[in-house]
Design a protein around this motif. Sequence first.
Motif, mmCIF file in Angstrom:
data_model
loop_
_atom_site.group_PDB
_atom_site.id
_atom_site.type_symbol
_atom_site.label_atom_id
_atom_site.label_comp_id
_atom_site.label_asym_id
_atom_site.label_seq_id
_atom_site.Cartn_x
_atom_site.Cartn_y
_atom_site.Cartn_z
ATOM 1 N N PRO A 1 0.719 -1.333 0.148
ATOM 2 C CA PRO A 1 -0.077 0.090 0.125
ATOM 3 C C PRO A 1 0.844 1.284 0.014
ATOM 4 O O PRO A 1 0.264 2.309 0.377
ATOM 5 N N LEU A 2 2.179 1.225 -0.414
ATOM 6 C CA LEU A 2 3.027 2.464 -0.168
ATOM 7 C C LEU A 2 3.326 2.854 -1.472
ATOM 8 O O LEU A 2 3.306 2.181 -2.643
ATOM 9 N N GLU A 3 3.530 4.274 -1.629
ATOM 10 C CA GLU A 3 3.838 4.912 -2.985
ATOM 11 C C GLU A 3 5.242 4.547 -3.458
ATOM 12 O O GLU A 3 6.254 4.194 -2.860
ATOM 13 N N ASN A 4 5.331 4.837 -4.844
ATOM 14 C CA ASN A 4 6.330 4.713 -5.604
ATOM 15 C C ASN A 4 7.804 5.615 -5.034
ATOM 16 O O ASN A 4 7.683 6.641 -4.640
ATOM 17 N N ASN A 5 8.893 4.991 -5.163
ATOM 18 C CA ASN A 5 10.223 5.752 -5.138
ATOM 19 C C ASN A 5 10.312 6.732 -3.891
ATOM 20 O O ASN A 5 10.745 7.824 -3.828
ATOM 21 N N GLY B 1 15.389 -6.053 -12.473
ATOM 22 C CA GLY B 1 16.053 -4.843 -12.824
ATOM 23 C C GLY B 1 17.088 -4.144 -11.819
ATOM 24 O O GLY B 1 17.572 -3.607 -12.144
ATOM 25 N N PHE B 2 17.492 -5.018 -10.704
ATOM 26 C CA PHE B 2 18.283 -4.403 -9.759
ATOM 27 C C PHE B 2 19.592 -4.928 -10.534
ATOM 28 O O PHE B 2 20.054 -5.725 -11.315
ATOM 29 N N ARG C 1 9.771 -1.007 -7.121
ATOM 30 C CA ARG C 1 8.939 0.195 -7.390
ATOM 31 C C ARG C 1 9.205 1.015 -6.162
ATOM 32 O O ARG C 1 9.180 2.267 -6.268
ATOM 33 N N LEU C 2 9.273 0.446 -5.089
ATOM 34 C CA LEU C 2 9.096 1.509 -3.924
ATOM 35 C C LEU C 2 10.549 2.146 -3.667
ATOM 36 O O LEU C 2 10.586 3.284 -2.873
ATOM 37 N N PRO D 1 8.795 -13.198 -7.037
ATOM 38 C CA PRO D 1 9.072 -11.984 -8.278
ATOM 39 C C PRO D 1 8.144 -10.971 -7.950
ATOM 40 O O PRO D 1 8.545 -9.921 -8.325
ATOM 41 N N LYS D 2 6.964 -11.071 -7.622
ATOM 42 C CA LYS D 2 5.803 -10.029 -7.470
ATOM 43 C C LYS D 2 6.401 -9.233 -6.186
ATOM 44 O O LYS D 2 6.197 -7.983 -6.378
#
Length: 239
Positions: free
Chosen positions: A101-105, A180-181, A130-131, A122-123
């Motif tokens: 439930p937290l926002e991106n970046n 993508g890491f 994203r975070l 993976p999910k």
Amino acid sequence: MVPITHSKYLDFLSKFGIGSAHPGGFDLTKEIFLTEKINKTYHILDVGCGTGQTAAYLAAQYGAKVTGMDINPIMVEKAKNRVTKYQLPVEIIQGSIENCPLENNQFDFIISESVLAFVNAPKSLKEIYRLLKSGGRFIANELTINYQLDTSNKEEIKQFYGFDSSLLETEWIDFFEQTGFKNIEIHPQKYPIVQNNQIPEYQYSEYIEPELFMVMIEHFNMIAKYEGALDYRIFSCTK
Ligand SMILES: C[S@@+](CC[C@H](N)C(=O)[O-])C[C@H]1O[C@@H](n2cnc3c(N)ncnc32)[C@H](O)[C@@H]1O
């Protein structure tokens, strides 16, 4: 909210309120941060924070702003009690890392200690990516198997711990890369998988189901049975 996978082991950890319930225990947690450049400007997320020992340490030791998140309401309550008691700048929320439930970046640093084996890896790694802010760091202390086990052994481990997967080191690396890491590194561990030489912290619930009293012994039996196969790695990487 994603339902909690049934796990007698996680029920045991939450009802007994075991702190630093991960390979290497709290000593390893403290060591991991020594080589990271954490300071009080950092916003840190502790994924699957359990009773909040690591989240509290990061706030107390480094003055960082910390968010701890866990899916289990008993863990969340115990972590909240801890940070309230010590008046630490830590926000504890209930949520699932599979659908966070937290926002991106927004985080400079994310830590997960013995969490990703219990969830869809993976999910959850996509959510962690994203975070994180661009250039942000992720460190995971995660269970690995050292060689492929046969199906019945894998199933026994899965049933007892409630794992979603038991992955080889190379399979973890593939997931990190696919997410993508970058700068993925594996750090050698000197501590055994169980906290032999450290006395864990307990925060007991008022009522503990009798069946949970045997789980610690069952856990030690599993570790003994799968000695050499069950292991863990410290992975670090950058977004
Ligand atoms: C082995 S415990 C480790 C707890 C803590 N990181 C520590 O080291 O003490 C695994 C933790 O992951 C949490 N967990 C399991 N599934 C989760 C999910 N989908 N999202 C967030 N936390 C989860 C459990 O509730 C539990 O607190």
